[in-house]
Design a protein around this motif. Structure first.
Motif, PDB file in Angstrom:
ATOM      1  N   PRO A  63      37.997   9.954  -6.301  1.00 21.66           N
ATOM      2  CA  PRO A  63      36.533   9.935  -6.360  1.00 21.66           C
ATOM      3  C   PRO A  63      36.029   9.150  -7.577  1.00 21.66           C
ATOM      4  CG  PRO A  63      37.322  12.170  -6.010  1.00 21.66           C
ATOM      5  CD  PRO A  63      38.516  11.330  -6.293  1.00 21.66           C
ATOM      6  N   LEU A  65      33.597   9.814  -9.327  1.00 23.17           N
ATOM      7  CA  LEU A  65      33.232  10.728 -10.408  1.00 23.17           C
ATOM      8  C   LEU A  65      34.433  11.008 -11.315  1.00 23.17           C
ATOM      9  CD1 LEU A  65      31.118  12.513 -11.683  1.00 23.17           C
ATOM     10  CD2 LEU A  65      31.636  14.279 -10.024  1.00 23.17           C
ATOM     11  N   PHE A 166      25.850  11.897 -14.187  1.00 24.19           N
ATOM     12  CA  PHE A 166      26.782  12.913 -14.684  1.00 24.19           C
ATOM     13  C   PHE A 166      27.208  12.656 -16.127  1.00 24.19           C
ATOM     14  CE2 PHE A 166      27.456  13.736 -10.149  1.00 24.19           C
ATOM     15  CZ  PHE A 166      27.479  15.111 -10.146  1.00 24.19           C
ATOM     16  N   MET A 173      18.814   8.356 -11.447  1.00 21.40           N
ATOM     17  CA  MET A 173      19.123   9.724 -11.070  1.00 21.40           C
ATOM     18  C   MET A 173      19.058  10.656 -12.273  1.00 21.40           C
ATOM     19  SD  MET A 173      19.496  11.230  -8.485  1.00 21.40           S
ATOM     20  CE  MET A 173      20.414  11.529  -7.117  1.00 21.40           C
TER      21      MET A 173
ATOM     22  N   THR B 106      20.641  24.718 -12.741  1.00 21.57           N
ATOM     23  CA  THR B 106      20.459  25.254 -11.393  1.00 21.57           C
ATOM     24  C   THR B 106      19.838  26.647 -11.363  1.00 21.57           C
ATOM     25  OG1 THR B 106      22.658  26.254 -11.289  1.00 21.57           O
ATOM     26  CG2 THR B 106      22.473  23.994 -10.520  1.00 21.57           C
TER      27      THR B 106
ATOM     28  N   LEU C  75      24.162  11.558  -3.701  1.00 15.70           N
ATOM     29  CA  LEU C  75      23.846  12.548  -4.735  1.00 15.70           C
ATOM     30  C   LEU C  75      22.382  12.975  -4.642  1.00 15.70           C
ATOM     31  CD1 LEU C  75      24.915  14.073  -7.169  1.00 15.70           C
ATOM     32  CD2 LEU C  75      24.318  12.135  -8.602  1.00 15.70           C
ATOM     33  N   LYS C 165      36.152  12.318  -0.940  1.00 11.53           N
ATOM     34  CA  LYS C 165      35.886  11.934  -2.332  1.00 11.53           C
ATOM     35  C   LYS C 165      34.480  12.354  -2.746  1.00 11.53           C
ATOM     36  CE  LYS C 165      36.951   7.668  -1.556  1.00 11.53           C
ATOM     37  NZ  LYS C 165      36.999   6.220  -1.795  1.00 11.53           N
ATOM     38  N   ASP C 166      33.526  12.152  -1.838  1.00 14.37           N
ATOM     39  CA  ASP C 166      32.130  12.405  -2.188  1.00 14.37           C
ATOM     40  C   ASP C 166      31.805  13.884  -2.344  1.00 14.37           C
ATOM     41  OD1 ASP C 166      31.582   9.772  -2.316  1.00 14.37           O
ATOM     42  OD2 ASP C 166      30.745   9.609  -0.301  1.00 14.37           O
ATOM     43  N   SER C 168      33.036  15.693  -4.280  1.00 10.78           N
ATOM     44  CA  SER C 168      33.060  15.956  -5.722  1.00 10.78           C
ATOM     45  C   SER C 168      31.649  15.901  -6.296  1.00 10.78           C
ATOM     46  CB  SER C 168      33.961  14.956  -6.435  1.00 10.78           C
ATOM     47  OG  SER C 168      33.477  13.654  -6.278  1.00 10.78           O
ATOM     48  N   LEU C 169      30.726  15.194  -5.632  1.00  8.55           N
ATOM     49  CA  LEU C 169      29.354  15.111  -6.141  1.00  8.55           C
ATOM     50  C   LEU C 169      28.656  16.464  -6.076  1.00  8.55           C
ATOM     51  CD1 LEU C 169      28.215  11.768  -4.488  1.00  8.55           C
ATOM     52  CD2 LEU C 169      28.897  12.135  -6.841  1.00  8.55           C
ATOM     53  N   THR C 171      29.558  19.084  -7.123  1.00 10.40           N
ATOM     54  CA  THR C 171      29.723  19.809  -8.374  1.00 10.40           C
ATOM     55  C   THR C 171      28.374  19.861  -9.103  1.00 10.40           C
ATOM     56  OG1 THR C 171      31.042  19.902 -10.356  1.00 10.40           O
ATOM     57  CG2 THR C 171      30.525  17.775  -9.644  1.00 10.40           C
ATOM     58  N   GLY C 172      27.502  18.897  -8.808  1.00  9.75           N
ATOM     59  CA  GLY C 172      26.159  18.880  -9.393  1.00  9.75           C
ATOM     60  C   GLY C 172      25.311  20.090  -8.998  1.00  9.75           C
ATOM     61  N   ILE C 173      25.639  20.722  -7.860  1.00  7.23           N
ATOM     62  CA  ILE C 173      24.902  21.925  -7.482  1.00  7.23           C
ATOM     63  C   ILE C 173      25.830  23.137  -7.494  1.00  7.23           C
ATOM     64  CG2 ILE C 173      23.117  20.718  -6.171  1.00  7.23           C
ATOM     65  CD1 ILE C 173      24.569  21.643  -3.615  1.00  7.23           C
ATOM     66  N   MET C 179      36.579  19.546  -7.931  1.00  5.82           N
ATOM     67  CA  MET C 179      36.097  18.938  -9.166  1.00  5.82           C
ATOM     68  C   MET C 179      35.446  19.983 -10.075  1.00  5.82           C
ATOM     69  SD  MET C 179      35.665  15.774 -10.324  1.00  5.82           S
ATOM     70  CE  MET C 179      35.206  15.466 -12.004  1.00  5.82           C
TER      71      MET C 179
END
Lengths: 221, 287, 223
Positions: A63, A65, A166, A173, B106, C75, C165-166, C168-169, C171-173, C179
């Motif tokens: 990924p 990230l 991030f 963003m 959050t 995202l 893979k995506d 992992s994004l 993780t932002g929420i 991840m």
């Protein structure tokens, strides 16, 4: 939504420019790297081929990230010893470049493979070296053939640049998250930021469709 | 199909799908707006016999995930447990506390979404937040401070107020808002949680990490070579948070807080978590 | 940091409990990915067929919607589903908000793949089928789609890889996937950071590279 746009326009605009800057740098970088690794996969040397393949497979299958955080958290302190400052923007842009370059390598390799083998042989019999033939005859055609896919990769790049959020990369963003947090109006903020992204990606997307359409028509005629 | 018929078919489909799309959004909005106004958190907790708390999972001393047990442990968690137990005792029913992980960015949304009934997540009571959520009385008094690398030239917040200095914080935390007032010349970078912010500090992405002293002392115990400097420059009273206009449960929580303080349970929890933490004298935190 | 210390913290970081914790994260990653791609396959096929069929107005409308979604960062869609939808009264749990976001985005991507697949089916097939008395719908579902699906296996698998893979994004929420759990582990002790990163990279690589090998084999068998 309108209040958010007008009140925070300057912040959004800053983020927009950072997103654009990061995407353009990463595009140029990944074009160079991608082409290099596409060609290295095809040079007449098995060992080099394998290495180039490994590079492509590694960056394609991890990924973005993870790659970005790796540069932000691990590589950055190593290079600060050398006097290079690597902030979130730099780490993110490097991550984007490496990640995208693996996809571009695949696109270009496919295009090169689509070019008749006879061309390479013809070049060689005319006294050109492998590299000369590749550079002067094969690559220009391969690039032309790759334009639609490369356009899609650029669109992906712009979208993926949101990963900068991030690592506090100051992009669209990141700014959006900050604004959403301080205004508690997530709906309005994310709608506005969607518009900013679409301003870049939609015209590109339709442009690519048009080019594809034209070349398809040209091909049939 | 002939052309005119096909065209009419298309128009009807378009209209139908649009009506369906916007209609369902409108319906959902109306429906849930109604249902939300009538939800009283205390009633919901009473009826379900569970109270869902949002707590941090990456913050030492306050809320940290124990990967061995899969449980989140910390001061906030124990306070939430004690308050839940006390509310249950006061009402003469049983209530099980349930814990969900949240981050600074959050937690308020989760509360508003109704995913959690309350949070105990190192949240400072501020006037801005009180406009949109309800807080209990303070259950812990923290103060904002700085974490730096040992031997750093940053000794206090004044040293940060220079061009070229970078401060790290967490998006959505009150400390990021404060630092802009105390060190307006410094650049502030907001990371998504404390694990990220600590990683960034270790990576040299900033000169200092700022947040509340309790959290920083917790980080310093795990990260040798990093120290808390400059004392506290703000006061950050932590409150238990509930959704807006939830008077009954806020009153119940305040009563419970008073009772666990009177019974000495509060001090026991303070001792459990802060006794022996370098930089903190747990006796000062007793109530 | 000396090599011995790095080694020691690597061993410490990968104790049984942390590994188990990461493994459950992988299960989250995979289940979110599988559920989302399955849903996207259904929705994507519907949208793809609608756009292909060129129904007046309707196809145009769907195609614009698909283009808008395709051209947004994933995202942003994740944050939108989780943070913004509650503003209009739609409350989703983290798990379902993630699935909704991935399905929303991937349906648009898959619909383009399906449309491409249908277009790649030989035009003569349509005419032949219709000459044999099949209706439009019969031609589409019995003759064209099966062939189109065969053609789009490779791009579908690569779409699935990018979905894995995506995730992992999310993780932002705070979706407790791979991840996020990696971050929780190096939140315990920052010395674990490098080993955890390497571990994450290896896990993602093994899963995705494995998928791409499978896809290559399928491609060969179909060819």
């Amino acid at each position: 939504m309108i209040e958010i746009l007008t009140k925070y326009f300057a912040t959004f605009a800053d983020g927009f420019l950072i997103t654009l800057e990061s995407s353009i740098i990463a595009l140029i970088g990944s074009l160079v790297l991608g082409t290099l690794f596409a060609v290295l996969q095809l040079v007449p040397n098995k060992f080099v081929n394998r290495l180039a393949q490994a590079y492509v497979e590694i960056f394609r299958n991890i990924p973005l990230l993870v790659i970005t955080l790796f540069f932000f958290a691990f590589v950055a302190p190593l290079v600060t010893h050398l006097g290079i400052a690597m902030d979130g923007f730099t780490a993110g842009t490097i991550g984007l470049t490496l990640y995208t370059s693996s996809f571009i390598a695949e696109v270009i390799r496919a295009s090169i493979n689509a070019i008749p083998k006879g061309q390479m042989e013809a070049g060689r019999t005319n006294g050109m070296t492998w590299w000369q033939t590749m550079r002067l005859i094969i690559l220009p055609q391969a690039f032309k053939m790759s334009i639609p896919s490369l356009g899609n990769q650029f669109i992906n790049l712009v979208k993926n640049s949101s990963v900068l959020a991030f690592v506090a990369g100051m992009d669209l963003m990141y700014q959006a998250n900050n604004i959403a947090q301080s205004t508690f109006d997530s709906m309005g903020t994310y709608m506005v930021v969607a518009l900013f992204y679409l301003v870049i990606t939609l015209p590109l997307s339709y442009g690519m469709k048009y080019i594809e359409y034209r070349s398809n028509r040209g091909g049939n005629a | 199909m002939e052309k005119a018929k096909k065209k009419r078919f298309g128009i009807i489909l378009t209209l139908l799908s649009m009506i369906f799309f916007f209609g369902s959004i409108a319906l959902l909005a109306v429906f849930s707006a109604n249902s939300q106004d009538t939800t009283d958190t205390l009633e919901r907790v009473k009826n379900s016999h569970r109270m869902v708390w949002g707590v941090k999972a990456d913050t030492k001393l306050f809320g940290l995930m124990n990967t061995k047990t899969g449980q989140i442990e910390g001061f906030d968690v124990d306070i939430a447990k004690a308050v839940t137990q006390q509310i249950a005792d006061d009402l003469n029913i049983t209530i099980d506390p349930v814990f969900t992980q949240v981050t600074s960015s959050t937690r308020i949304q989760l509360l508003k979404n109704g995913n959690i009934d309350a949070f105990a997540a190192t949240a400072t009571i501020t006037p801005e937040r009180e406009k949109i959520i309800d807080f209990s009385n303070s259950y812990f008094d923290a103060g904002q401070s700085l974490l730096v690398k040992k031997g750093s030239d940053i000794k206090s917040v004044a040293d940060l107020n220079k061009k070229g200095k970078t401060v790290l914080g967490v998006v959505g935390s009150n400390s990021v808002v404060n630092i802009k007032k105390y060190a307006p010349k410094a650049k502030v970078l907001g990371l998504s949680d404390y694990a990220q912010a600590m990683t960034a500090l270790r990576a040299g992405q900033g000169d200092a990490l700022t947040t509340d002293n309790g959290i920083l002392y917790g980080m310093a115990t795990e990260n040798k070579g990093y120290v808390v400097v400059g004392g506290t420059f703000t006061t950050e009273p932590y409150g238990l948070a509930f959704d807006n206009n939830q008077g009954p449960i806020v009153r119940a929580a305040n009563k419970a807080l008073k009772e666990i303080t009177a019974s000495g349970k509060y001090n026991k929890i303070v001792k459990k978590w802060f006794d022996g933490v370098p930089g903190i004298n747990w006796e000062d935190l007793k109530r | 940091m000396s090599i011995a210390m790095t080694l020691a913290s690597t061993i410490e970081a990968f104790n049984y409990y942390n590994l188990r914790y990461l493994f459950i994260g992988l299960l989250y990653t995979l289940s979110v990915s599988v559920i989302s791609i399955a849903l996207s396959f259904v929705f994507g096929s519907i949208f793809g067929i609608i756009v292909y069929e060129k129904i007046p107005y309707f196809s145009r409308w769907v195609s614009i919607a698909v283009d808008i979604v395709r051209n947004l960062p994933l995202l942003l869609i994740i944050f939108f589903m989780y943070f913004a939808l509650p503003n209009i009264g739609v409350h989703l749990s983290i798990f379902w908000a993630s699935i909704a976001a991935f399905t929303f985005f991937e349906s648009a991507m898959v619909s383009e793949i399906v449309r491409g697949g249908i277009m790649a089916v030989d035009k003569g097939q349509f005419e032949g089928a219709r000459a044999n008395g099949l209706t439009n719908a019969q031609t589409m579902f019995r003759i064209v789609l099966p062939q189109a699906y065969k053609k789009i296996v490779p791009p579908l698998v690569s779409q699935f890889i990018s979905l894995v893979k995506d995730t992992s994004l999310a993780t932002g929420i705070v979706l407790p996937e791979l991840m996020y759990r990696g971050q929780i582990i190096y939140g315990q002790n920052s010395n674990y950071m490098i080993p955890v990163f390497i571990m994450l990279a290896i896990i993602y690589f093994v899963v995705n590279f494995g998928l791409s090998l499978i896809s290559k084999r399928i491609e060969k068998n179909l060819a």
